[in-house]
Design a protein around this motif. Sequence first.
Motif: not given
Ligand SMILES: Cc1ncc(COP(=O)(O)O)c(C=O)c1O
Length: 363
Positions: A59-61, A153, A156, A177, A182
């Motif tokens: 995931n993006g986190t 990051d 988006q 992410s 998205k």
């Molecule tokens: C700016 C931003 N950074 C990080 C994330 C984290 O991504 P994820 O939900 O896939 O963990 C998101 C979206 O959820 C995001 O909008």
Amino acid sequence: MPVPLFDTVSPVAPLRAEIDAAVAGVLDRGVYILGPEVEAFERELAAYLGVKHVVGVANGTDALTIALQALGVGPGDEVVVPSFTFYASAEAIPPTGATPVFCDVDPETMNITPATVRAALTPRTRAVIAVDLFGNPAPIPEIAALGVPVVEDAAQAAGARLGGRAAGALGTLATFSFFPSKNLGCFGDGGAIATDDDVLAEAARVLGFHGSRDKVTYERIGWNSRLDELQAAILRVLLPQLDEWAAGRRAAAAHYADAGLGELVALPVATAGAIPAWHLFVVRHERAAELETALGAAGIGARGYYRTPLHRQAALAPWVSADLSLPATDELARTHLAIPMNPLLDRAAADQATAAVRAALAA
Ligand SMILES: Cc1ncc(COP(=O)(O)O)c(C=O)c1O
């Protein structure tokens, strides 16, 4: 007709047969983790972005935490991050042992700038997280010129560009992410790290695989964070559509402008030299909270995403000093409002949303 805030169904509907075939291919093969679909998607996304390496993660986190650790960020370090962004941009920092340091944004582009970052730099700053907020790239080359590594990051901003380069190819490392809503969204969770640097790419790959290369010997404490084969197979069908979808998002923004929305509220402003891929279409108005309620009642999707900015979130309080002042962030938190956006949003929907804004403000 209601106009939803976003639409994860209509843009992918014409691709249904291809997606079904891709999913069937994975099931036929019976390889679900770290197989040929992930490998191929990593290559294809790297080619699209114009970078040497892409590493799929869960995931993006995780992508942000792993990117920071790959850079060597750890205890005692500081990482500058905007307060006006999704929580995960900052949440990803403490697991590395480093301290988030919040900075302000430009009131018009809503992104960090060299000046807002400079105000937050200290001798302990080890990295800056530059968020391409709402699909509008941050001015990353100018921020990188401050001499600190930038983690972009780009969660988006898939499909956006700045100065001839793709969003996701602007920082030392970039993160994505693939959350379903998205710009490039899969059908579950997914993420990726992109970089031109061979050493950082290898470090990210090892960190996402339990700190190992072979699951026999373990070099460090890592994470179990992988993009899975099903999501990668789906993303391979979607990636070739990304430029057309991003163009559709820009066309939707133009429909709003043509409908006269700019006479009622402040429209989003692109970073100089950027071709944004509006993930969310975020306008500004003094009466944003009131508008949010009125638009909702009129069947027009509307949401203030970051009403409580990160430096005012209880979980992040241990990293916020009492005298921290981020005036543009506080103002935007109060005045921003996301209204409907998707790659297929047409003039009729823009007219309808604009009429609802006009009616709400006249009330
Ligand atoms: C700016 C931003 N950074 C990080 C994330 C984290 O991504 P994820 O939900 O896939 O963990 C998101 C979206 O959820 C995001 O909008």
